[in-house]
Design an enzyme around this catalytic site. Structure first.
Site, PDB file in Angstrom:
ATOM      1  N   VAL A   1       0.858  -1.189   0.000  1.00 58.75           N
ATOM      2  CA  VAL A   1       0.000   0.000   0.000  1.00 58.75           C
ATOM      3  C   VAL A   1       0.897   1.243   0.000  1.00 58.75           C
ATOM      4  O   VAL A   1       1.752   1.388   0.867  1.00 58.75           O
ATOM      5  CB  VAL A   1      -0.909   0.071   1.247  1.00 58.75           C
ATOM      6  CG1 VAL A   1      -1.812   1.291   1.181  1.00 58.75           C
ATOM      7  CG2 VAL A   1      -1.721  -1.202   1.404  1.00 58.75           C
TER       8      VAL A   1
ATOM      9  N   ASP B   1      -8.080  -2.687  -7.359  1.00 60.75           N
ATOM     10  CA  ASP B   1      -6.766  -2.441  -6.764  1.00 60.75           C
ATOM     11  C   ASP B   1      -6.917  -1.656  -5.458  1.00 60.75           C
ATOM     12  O   ASP B   1      -6.271  -1.953  -4.443  1.00 60.75           O
ATOM     13  CB  ASP B   1      -5.927  -1.666  -7.795  1.00 60.75           C
ATOM     14  CG  ASP B   1      -4.595  -1.250  -7.248  1.00 60.75           C
ATOM     15  OD1 ASP B   1      -3.784  -2.153  -6.955  1.00 60.75           O
ATOM     16  OD2 ASP B   1      -4.362  -0.032  -7.087  1.00 60.75           O
TER      17      ASP B   1
ATOM     18  N   LYS C   1      -6.183  -2.707  -1.394  1.00 64.23           N
ATOM     19  CA  LYS C   1      -5.422  -1.916  -0.413  1.00 64.23           C
ATOM     20  C   LYS C   1      -6.277  -1.595   0.809  1.00 64.23           C
ATOM     21  O   LYS C   1      -5.795  -1.638   1.948  1.00 64.23           O
ATOM     22  CB  LYS C   1      -4.925  -0.623  -1.068  1.00 64.23           C
ATOM     23  CG  LYS C   1      -3.835  -0.915  -2.102  1.00 64.23           C
ATOM     24  CD  LYS C   1      -3.503   0.313  -2.909  1.00 64.23           C
ATOM     25  CE  LYS C   1      -2.407   0.032  -3.918  1.00 64.23           C
ATOM     26  NZ  LYS C   1      -2.343   1.014  -4.984  1.00 64.23           N
TER      27      LYS C   1
END
Ligand code: ADP
Ligand code: ASP
Ligand code: MG
Length: 831
Positions: free
Chosen positions: A616, A685, A689
């Site tokens: 992240v 995506d 995270k």
């Protein structure tokens, strides 16, 4: 001391014509004084001769072919090296070979080969080798070169402890030979000699080193140089221990101990004549004459700070031995037991390599050559017949094969903790020790281990002393944009890390989907791509990990720089096996909660660490900050942020003039998106995270718990459309986002695609932020994260900066590797 020098070339340094020529050059460069050049047979010839003798003794007619093969190899070598000048030598070789055939025919007829026959026959390798080098020297500028057949000069007595030189007789003969042959360049046959009766014999395997030392003393030479195929004497046999390092200086005693226990680079007897005459011996690499090699001498030279050398210098492991153990209550306190035991062994010619006796005298144990085990057992049973009969001796047993592992160093004596380190290393490699001995000179500690474990044991003790506790064996999965950048960064930093922090990073494997590159010592990161193209092998994950997780390197780590899901389920297995995982790959910790737990939850059995800071925010300290907050007892209420660099870029550039579809096309063109931009636009995506952050903050989130707003219009979700076609058609849908942008602008705000994670739920969506909000003021592909916690409230803790791109992501992974090294202890690297 005279100005003679002695140079010895081993078989590996005379394996072909090119190497003879190289040896001749080295001899000529040796200096002005007279030179004695001692030569071995070309590599493999001695073995081939002994094999031919063994065949004849078994009456196997193939001995003829074996002999012809040897002859042909020498004839070919002579032809290549000497060209037209080869005929005289070839005649000699052919005529000798006919004689040898007769000798072997005799062996075949009698069906037995006395030791002398083997010695006579095998010595011809050296006899031919000396003539070969002399002829070459003579035709290339050293016309007065002579060869000396050591059988005519060197007289030895064969004894149980090896051949002993008759110095006087030999000295006289050499003086006579020199009067008759006053040459300044004398090529001497290594290995061969004569006994007192004038019968040809040998100095035994690797005996040419001994020849060099003998001639050094006879000539009162100023130095002896042993040219071989390794850099010098290494801290262990480099064929078994790839990490072995060069030892620049060894005392005679250290060299003798190392040699005794099997460092083939030195023959055990080599030392004696050189020590007596105090002649310095250099071991040097014939392939790299620019390197200094190892100096053996009575004292270290001034320029070498031997005091700084480690207490233990070298390690060796012997040939196979058996252990003979005699045990009985009736032995305690009885005088003369040891004498009877060793007397019995001596009477049958068994030599003892190591003895250990417990203080209680309850048992005595001796290491003896494996081949003599049965002979030894019956001799000892015979000697203790009565004790066995009356039960005073309970057992006499002989087991094997074992090997003696020895650690050698003069300064061990003054250094506490050596034995602890030695046995500690064996213990952590799970190696069972059968017997132990330490000589009272304290220059040597020996342990007997199973032969099958010996290579592993040697590597383990070697790394126990020579490798820093922070040595990491690294296997990189996925040398793509991030992975190759990481390799570049490691290459640039490795040296400083090693020198200043004893962090030793060794990339020992690189794997991509189809191929992999493995290297024992560590891949040369300056040219890994070329190496991969040249030496790459088909990818095989199990072999890859087994290679990376080598026993002899303290720690192994798999670095996952792929974007693949294929390793998800294997992370827990690696961690359980003690292989650390450092990753930039989000898939594993963002899939099911169960898998996340198996990776992240501490377990008692687990020895390995998982580090995923780069999952992240790339190099930004997002995950780490969160972990620090949680660990220090803060309560995290909410995490909010722009987590995707790609989406950040899209919305930072969006305006009335630049519609959404053209920003996407631009990002696609610059390589800021995934190969298929829909993967970014679905928001998955960012969901991943958000899951990782939510779980780190203690929430039990499954992927389905995160609500997500996809930026891919319904009509374009069909995966069959190619990315380019998708981009073309995206313009038709610009209206929706444009309308929201206008609405936001009317309120004086901007659009940001953000994740929000809190106890009540998690969402990933497009939201409007007022222009003074920190999220409104990001630019480029920046990421920004705000933590609202018990402590950071109402003002959140904000982390902002470039959050995507190979350099910062690789930097994040690199930082995790260093963090890992920091977690792995870091005691002083050497005792
Ligand atoms: P030569 O043909 O030159 O006599 P050898 O093969 O007899 O060479 O000896 C050199 C070999 O000794 C090296 O290739 C290496 O494998 C082995 N060796 C064993 N122990 C050591 C050590 N501690 N340092 C260097 N070499 C060693
Ligand atoms: N040629 C002999 C051997 O191989 C002697 C030597 O090379 O030192 O053992
Ligand atoms: Mg040798």
């Amino acid at each position: 001391m005279t100005d003679w020098t002695v140079h010895k070339f081993g078989g590996t340094s005379l394996a072909d014509a090119g190497r003879y020529a190289r040896a001749a050059d080295l001899v000529r460069e040796a200096g002005d004084g007279p030179v004695a050049v001692v030569v071995s047979a070309p590599a493999g010839i001695t073995d081939a001769f002994l094999e031919a003798v063994a065949l004849a003794a078994r009456r196997d007619p193939h001995y003829r072919q074996a002999l012809h093969d040897i002859r042909d190899r020498i004839v070919a070598l002579a032809g290549k090296l000497l060209g037209e000048e080869a005929s005289p030598l070839i005649e000699v070789v052919e005529s000798n070979a006919l004689d040898l055939e007769d000798v072997l025919r005799g062996v075949e007829l009698t069906g037995t080969a006395p030791e002398q026959t083997g010695e006579l026959v095998s010595g011809f390798g050296e006899v031919w080798s000396a003539q070969m080098l002399r002829a070459h020297l003579a035709t290339t500028g050293t016309p007065d070169a002579e060869w000396l057949d050591a059988r005519a000069v060197l007289v030895v007595e064969r004894t149980a402890s090896g051949p002993l030189v008759h110095w006087e007789k030999t000295g006289e003969r050499l003086a006579k030979w020199q009067r008759e042959n006053p040459s300044q360049t004398v090529v001497v046959t290594g290995y061969v000699a004569s006994d007192e009766a004038g019968v040809a014999t040998s100095l035994q395997r690797n005996g040419s080193d001994y020849t060099a030392s003998i001639f050094g003393r006879l000539l009162d030479a100023s130095s002896i140089t042993i040219w071989t195929d390794v850099e010098g004497v290494m801290s262990a046999d480099p064929r078994l221990v790839p990490e072995a390092v060069l030892l620049p200086y060894l005392s005679y005693d250290e060299a003798a101990e190392l040699a005794y226990f099997g460092a083939r680079v030195l023959h055990p007897h080599t030392m004696a004549p050189a020590i007596t005459a105090d002649i310095p011996v250099r071991i040097r690499d014939a392939g790299h004459p620019d390197r200094v090699g190892t100096l053996l001498a009575s004292a270290p030279p001034a320029e070498l700070d031997d005091e700084r050398a480690t207490a233990v210098k070298g390690f060796s492991s012997s040939a196979d031995v058996a252990l003979l153990n005699i045990e009985g209550l009736g032995l305690m306190g009885v005088p003369g037991v040891a004498q009877r035991l060793f007397g019995a062994l001596r009477d049958v010619g068994v030599s003892v390599a190591m003895i250990s006796q417990a203080g209680s005298e309850h048992s005595i144990c001796a290491a003896i050559p494996l081949g003599q085990a049965e002979r030894a057992r019956s001799a000892v049973e015979h000697a203790f017949h009565a004790e066995l009969h009356y039960g005073k001796v309970q057992t006499i047993d002989v087991g094997g094969p074992y090997r003696i592992l020895a650690a050698v160093g003069d300064r061990m004596e003054q250094t506490p903790g050596v034995a602890a380190r030695f046995f500690g290393a064996l213990g952590s490699a799970n190696i069972n020790v059968r017997a132990i001995a330490q000589g009272s000179s304290e220059r040597n500690i020996s342990a007997v281990v199973d032969a099958k474990d010996s290579a592993r044991a040697l590597r383990a003790v070697h790394s126990g002393f020579y490798l820093s506790d922070r040595t990491l064996s690294i296997g990189l999965l996925g040398p793509g944009r991030i992975g190759s950048e990481l390799l570049r960064q490691i290459a640039a930093g490795a040296r400083t890390l090693h020198e200043r922090f004893q962090i030793d990073l060794r990339v020992r494997g690189i794997m991509r989907s189809s191929s992999m590159l493995l290297d024992e010592r560590g891949i040369d990161l300056g040219r890994w791509e070329d190496l991969m193209a040249r030496d790459g092998e088909p990818a095989d994950l199990d072999r890859f990990v087994a290679h990376v997780d080598a026993d002899h390197i303290p720690h192994a780590v798999v670095v996952d720089c792929t974007a693949s899901e294929e390793f998800n389920d294997i992370y827990p297995k690696w961690l359980d096996e003690g292989v650390h995982v450092v990753t930039a790959n989000k898939h594993a910790t963002s899939s099911s909660l169960d898998l996340y737990r198996r990776i992240r939850e501490p377990r008692r059995s687990r020895r390995a660490h998982y580090l995923g800071s780069a999952t992240v925010g790339a190099g930004l300290p997002v995950v780490r900050t969160l972990q620090d907050l949680v660990r220090t007892g803060d309560r995290v209420h909410r995490i909010e942020g722009v987590l995707s660099g790609t989406l950040s870029y899209l919305f930072n550039g969006l305006s009335i003039e630049t519609p959404f579809s053209s920003m996407v096309a631009e990002a696609f063109r610059r390589g800021y998106t995934e190969p298929d931009p829909r993967e970014d636009l679905t928001g998955m995506d960012v969901v991943r995270k958000a899951l990782i952050l939510g779980r780190e903050m203690g929430l039990e989130l499954e992927p389905s718990d995160v609500s997500v707003e996809s930026l891919v219009p319904e009509a374009l979700r069909n995966a069959d459309t190619a990315p380019e076609a998708f981009l073309d058609r995206l313009a038709d849908h610009d209206g929706e986002i444009q309308a929201r942008l206008n609405a936001a602008a009317r309120e004086g705000g901007v659009l940001r695609y953000v994740a929000r994670v809190e106890e009540s739920g998690a969402a990933v969506e497009l939201r409007t932020f007022p222009s003074h909000h920190p999220f409104a003021n990001v630019s480029g592909a920046d990421a920004i994260v705000a933590f609202t916690t018990e402590r950071y409230n109402p003002q959140p803790l904000i982390i902002q900066g470039p959050g995507a791109g190979p350099e910062v992501t690789a930097g994040g992974v690199f930082a995790d590797l260093l963090r890992l090294a920091g977690l792995l202890g870091g005691s002083t690297p050497n005792v």
